[in-house]
Design an enzyme around this catalytic site. Structure first.
Site, mmCIF file in Angstrom:
data_model
loop_
_atom_site.group_PDB
_atom_site.id
_atom_site.type_symbol
_atom_site.label_atom_id
_atom_site.label_comp_id
_atom_site.label_asym_id
_atom_site.label_seq_id
_atom_site.Cartn_x
_atom_site.Cartn_y
_atom_site.Cartn_z
ATOM 1 N N ASN A 287 -10.000 -0.631 -2.294
ATOM 2 C CA ASN A 287 -8.585 -0.375 -2.000
ATOM 3 C C ASN A 287 -7.753 -0.960 -3.144
ATOM 4 O O ASN A 287 -7.727 -2.170 -3.334
ATOM 5 C CB ASN A 287 -8.252 -1.033 -0.660
ATOM 6 C CG ASN A 287 -6.792 -0.915 -0.252
ATOM 7 O OD1 ASN A 287 -5.924 -0.677 -1.086
ATOM 8 N ND2 ASN A 287 -6.516 -1.105 1.021
ATOM 9 N N HIS B 66 -3.766 7.145 1.110
ATOM 10 C CA HIS B 66 -3.965 5.822 0.518
ATOM 11 C C HIS B 66 -5.380 5.394 0.864
ATOM 12 O O HIS B 66 -5.807 5.502 2.019
ATOM 13 C CB HIS B 66 -2.940 4.844 1.082
ATOM 14 C CG HIS B 66 -3.344 3.410 0.885
ATOM 15 N ND1 HIS B 66 -3.685 2.907 -0.348
ATOM 16 C CD2 HIS B 66 -3.494 2.389 1.773
ATOM 17 C CE1 HIS B 66 -4.020 1.638 -0.209
ATOM 18 N NE2 HIS B 66 -3.909 1.304 1.059
ATOM 19 N N CYS C 17 0.812 -1.226 0.000
ATOM 20 C CA CYS C 17 0.000 0.000 0.000
ATOM 21 C C CYS C 17 0.842 1.271 0.000
ATOM 22 O O CYS C 17 0.379 2.322 -0.433
ATOM 23 C CB CYS C 17 -0.941 0.007 1.193
ATOM 24 S SG CYS C 17 -2.085 -1.370 1.141
HETATM 25 N N1 COA Z 1 -18.989 -9.511 5.759
HETATM 26 C C1 COA Z 1 -19.641 -9.886 6.870
HETATM 27 N N2 COA Z 1 -19.012 -10.219 8.003
HETATM 28 C C2 COA Z 1 -17.677 -10.153 8.017
HETATM 29 C C3 COA Z 1 -16.936 -9.755 6.898
HETATM 30 C C4 COA Z 1 -17.656 -9.438 5.728
HETATM 31 N N3 COA Z 1 -17.060 -9.056 4.597
HETATM 32 N N4 COA Z 1 -15.634 -9.775 7.208
HETATM 33 C C5 COA Z 1 -15.552 -10.171 8.472
HETATM 34 N N5 COA Z 1 -16.779 -10.392 8.968
HETATM 35 C C6 COA Z 1 -17.162 -10.827 10.305
HETATM 36 C C7 COA Z 1 -16.065 -11.606 10.987
HETATM 37 O O1 COA Z 1 -16.068 -12.950 10.580
HETATM 38 C C8 COA Z 1 -16.437 -11.438 12.429
HETATM 39 O O2 COA Z 1 -17.468 -12.337 12.738
HETATM 40 P P1 COA Z 1 -17.519 -13.080 14.179
HETATM 41 O O3 COA Z 1 -17.655 -11.954 15.173
HETATM 42 O O4 COA Z 1 -18.720 -13.929 14.042
HETATM 43 O O5 COA Z 1 -16.229 -13.810 14.288
HETATM 44 C C9 COA Z 1 -17.023 -10.042 12.485
HETATM 45 O O6 COA Z 1 -17.379 -9.701 11.139
HETATM 46 C C10 COA Z 1 -16.055 -9.015 13.002
HETATM 47 O O7 COA Z 1 -14.799 -9.246 12.340
HETATM 48 P P2 COA Z 1 -13.576 -8.299 12.540
HETATM 49 O O8 COA Z 1 -12.498 -8.715 11.601
HETATM 50 O O9 COA Z 1 -13.256 -8.252 13.995
HETATM 51 O O10 COA Z 1 -14.264 -6.968 12.049
HETATM 52 P P3 COA Z 1 -13.805 -5.493 12.204
HETATM 53 O O11 COA Z 1 -14.813 -4.763 12.969
HETATM 54 O O12 COA Z 1 -12.380 -5.406 12.660
HETATM 55 O O13 COA Z 1 -13.877 -5.016 10.705
HETATM 56 C C11 COA Z 1 -12.377 -4.649 8.878
HETATM 57 C C12 COA Z 1 -13.107 -5.664 9.719
HETATM 58 C C13 COA Z 1 -11.482 -5.401 7.897
HETATM 59 C C14 COA Z 1 -13.376 -3.826 8.093
HETATM 60 C C15 COA Z 1 -11.562 -3.716 9.805
HETATM 61 O O14 COA Z 1 -10.804 -4.477 10.701
HETATM 62 C C16 COA Z 1 -10.669 -2.814 9.054
HETATM 63 O O15 COA Z 1 -11.123 -1.931 8.360
HETATM 64 N N6 COA Z 1 -9.350 -2.970 9.205
HETATM 65 C C17 COA Z 1 -8.399 -2.246 8.428
HETATM 66 C C18 COA Z 1 -8.227 -2.970 7.155
HETATM 67 C C19 COA Z 1 -7.514 -2.195 6.115
HETATM 68 O O16 COA Z 1 -7.614 -1.004 6.027
HETATM 69 N N7 COA Z 1 -6.788 -2.898 5.296
HETATM 70 C C20 COA Z 1 -6.068 -2.355 4.249
HETATM 71 C C21 COA Z 1 -4.776 -1.888 4.774
HETATM 72 S S1 COA Z 1 -3.837 -1.197 3.537
#
Ligand code: COA
Length: 354
Positions: A311, A281, A116
């Site tokens: 992204n 980004h 990224c």
């Molecule tokens: N749709 C539905 N549910 C989803 C899902 C999706 N696409 N992805 C994950 N989940 C579920 C998980 O399985 C989890 O379920 P559980 O509680 O039954 O285990 C629940 O949602 C919460 O998962 P979690 O990973 O803890 O969610 P979160 O609140 O952290 O949100 C992101 C996930 C990825 C959106 C968040 O962590 C995020 O934005 N992180 C930064 C990622 C990023 O910017 N990446 C690029 C970097 S360059």
């Protein structure tokens, strides 16, 4: 003192729009979940067998080159940032050179693997080459075709919904104008978090990170026999897909984005009030909004287009910067701040006086 300036910029995104509802046909997710957590409404996917990371890069590059008022033959160095290359090796730099038909000049082509923050790393490298007088027309491209390697089942939903395909390019040239162009760049990394956002297979690790953490792939003890590049088990266990510790990425991103922007401001003696446009980004709309709040910027001082494209990793900043410029949101004399954070973890910033 010579600075480098962005003399031309362009982007390309594939025509094929994939909505959140489209993804929900194959995995357990919803438009509501994706929009609420990431801000993403849709993304673009390249047409397989027709488009590649390099062909998209070519389209973006041609626009940047034309806008700089030069021809392909005038380019004297290529820098290509991607995590989704056409081939494991050689990198996309030479493929782009070939696509652009500039093989006669036999210019150098450098590949950047900083995910990224690849574009900021590339910008910093290009800036040093121009400052030193080594090159005068550097083509810097970020391009990604994520769609070729994502897990479209529910097991991959936390990663797959975030990423999209596209390419962005800039053509950098020297400028003698005082306090114009790239004022400063800052690069950082912390390899402790390498596996927290990664695609680890295939690779020479052969299925393990270190001797204390061996995974049984059914091969002789890998600590004695060296790595195994690819195995059936890697395929069966989905290890050839990216994995992400989303919460950890989020927590680190908001801290490091702010730190590295402040570092650039301090270095140049400028303050957050001087920023005309922040082009972060496009990792996640929530991260961008957090940074906007941290720096007290208005909506018209931060450019986001993740809603449309997802992204696009190394391509996200040049795509966003080009769109902002095309929409008249980046003008002569503006102070533009670029910042990125991602896999590695790696992060960086740049301040540009337009
Ligand atoms: N749709 C539905 N549910 C989803 C899902 C999706 N696409 N992805 C994950 N989940 C579920 C998980 O399985 C989890 O379920 P559980 O509680 O039954 O285990 C629940 O949602 C919460 O998962 P979690 O990973 O803890 O969610 P979160 O609140 O952290 O949100 C992101 C996930 C990825 C959106 C968040 O962590 C995020 O934005 N992180 C930064 C990622 C990023 O910017 N990446 C690029 C970097 S360059």
């Amino acid at each position: 003192m010579t600075n480098s300036r962005i003399a031309g910029l362009g982007y390309y995104v594939p025509e094929n729009i994939v909505t959140n509802d489209d993804l929900a046909k194959n995995m357990d997710t919803s438009d509501e979940w994706i929009q609420e957590r990431t801000g993403i409404k849709e993304r673009r996917y390249a047409t397989k067998h027709k488009e590649t990371t390099t062909t998209m890069a070519k389209k973006a590059a041609e626009i940047a080159i034309e806008r700089a008022g030069i021809t392909n033959e005038d380019v004297d160095f290529i820098i290509f940032a991607t995590l989704s290359p056409d081939y494991y090796f050689p990198g996309c730099g030479v493929l782009l050179q070939r696509e652009l038909g500039i093989t006669k000049t036999e210019i150098g082509a450098l590949d950047i693997r900083n995910q990224c923050s690849g574009f900021i790393y590339g910008l910093s490298v290009a800036d040093q080459f121009i400052k030193s007088g080594m090159y005068k027309n550097i083509l810097l491209v970020g391009s990604e075709m994520h769609s070729m390697g994502l897990d479209y089942k529910t097991s991959g939903r936390n990663v797959t919904v975030i990423f999209g395909d596209g390419a962005g390019a800039v053509l950098l040239q020297p400028t003698q104008e005082e306090k114009k162009g790239i004022l400063t760049t800052h690069l950082h990394s912390n390899g402790i978090f390498a596996e927290e956002l990664a695609l680890i297979s295939p690779g020479t690790h052969g299925g393990y990170h270190d001797k204390e953490d061996l995974v049984d792939f059914g091969f002789p003890d890998p600590s004695e026999h060296g790595g195994i590049f690819a195995t059936q088990t890697m395929l069966d266990d989905g290890l050839m897909f990216p994995n992400m510790n989303g919460k950890l990425v989020f927590k680190n991103a908001v801290v490091k984005f702010a730190q590295v922007i402040n570092e650039a401001l301090t270095k140049t003696g400028l303050s957050k009030e001087d920023i005309s446009m922040l082009v972060p980004h496009q990792a996640n709309l929530r991260i961008s909004q957090f940074i906007q709040k941290t720096f007290g910027l208005r909506d018209d001082q931060v450019f986001n287009n993740i809603q449309k494209y997802g992204n696009t990793t190394a391509a996200s900043i040049p795509i966003a910067l080009t769109e902002a410029w095309e929409q008249g949101k980046v003008n002569e004399g503006d102070l533009v701040c670029l910042a990125a954070f991602g896999s590695g973890f790696t992060w960086g910033s740049a301040l540009i006086r337009w």
